[in-house]
Scaffold this motif. Structure first.
Motif, mmCIF file in Angstrom:
data_model
loop_
_atom_site.group_PDB
_atom_site.id
_atom_site.type_symbol
_atom_site.label_atom_id
_atom_site.label_comp_id
_atom_site.label_asym_id
_atom_site.label_seq_id
_atom_site.Cartn_x
_atom_site.Cartn_y
_atom_site.Cartn_z
ATOM 1 N N GLY A 45 0.799 -1.220 0.000
ATOM 2 C CA GLY A 45 0.000 0.000 0.000
ATOM 3 C C GLY A 45 0.824 1.258 0.000
ATOM 4 N N GLN A 72 -0.738 5.729 -3.703
ATOM 5 C CA GLN A 72 -1.652 5.934 -2.591
ATOM 6 C C GLN A 72 -2.066 7.387 -2.389
ATOM 7 O OE1 GLN A 72 -3.345 3.349 -1.333
ATOM 8 N NE2 GLN A 72 -2.222 2.360 -2.981
ATOM 9 N N GLU A 96 -9.484 7.885 -1.572
ATOM 10 C CA GLU A 96 -10.066 6.700 -0.950
ATOM 11 C C GLU A 96 -11.266 6.177 -1.723
ATOM 12 O OE1 GLU A 96 -10.818 7.501 3.176
ATOM 13 O OE2 GLU A 96 -8.696 7.856 3.596
ATOM 14 N N ARG A 146 -5.364 5.486 -0.619
ATOM 15 C CA ARG A 146 -5.325 5.953 0.768
ATOM 16 C C ARG A 146 -5.589 7.449 0.859
ATOM 17 N NH1 ARG A 146 0.066 3.238 3.240
ATOM 18 N NH2 ARG A 146 -0.605 4.319 5.117
#
Length: 140
Positions: A53, A57, A61, A66
């Motif tokens: 991850g 990222q 979301e 992320r």
């Protein structure tokens, strides 16, 4: 002085910085010289970064990323570049252009391209070619 040494990194970004440091210590630093010597693309490290991850990222979301902000991305980058600049760039460029797609793309384009980037199912790319210089970005 380190650009993003621990004392000037905002508290909220320290966790991702630590994740990136641990990843760099385990995957990047021990293998960088061998990849450089062989002149090979570090697919295994890229895949490990995706699995951890730590690649693509900054994707929001809502598309499976992320949603990391620029401070968190810079904190990760510092740790990756500390281990090896070439591999760090590989990890960063795996989602090159995603921010433009997120800002200007249609909902359908975002779903089609951003979600697979965040999931580690694909990487993005850059193609540059100009008359009389080809892909020589520095010479343009």
């Amino acid at each position: 002085m380190e650009l993003l040494s621990e004392h000037i990194v905002p508290e909220y970004a320290r966790g991702v910085k630590q994740e990136a440091r641990e990843f760099a210590d385990e995957y990047i630093a021990p293998n960088a010289e061998e990849y450089y010597r062989r002149g090979e693309y570090p697919w295994e490290i890229l895949e490990a970064g995706q699995d951890a991850g730590l690649v693509a990222q900054d994707v929001p979301e809502e598309y499976g990323g992320r949603g990391l902000d620029v401070v968190e991305i810079l904190a990760m980058a510092e740790e990756f570049y500390r281990a090896d600049a070439g591999i760090a760039l590989t990890l960063q460029l795996a989602s090159f252009g995603a921010e433009m797609l997120e800002q200007y793309g249609t909902d359908e384009q975002k779903e089609e391209y951003l979600r697979p980037l965040a999931a580690g199912d694909q990487i993005s790319g850059l193609a540059v070619s100009e008359p009389e210089v080809g892909s020589d970005l520095a010479g343009m």
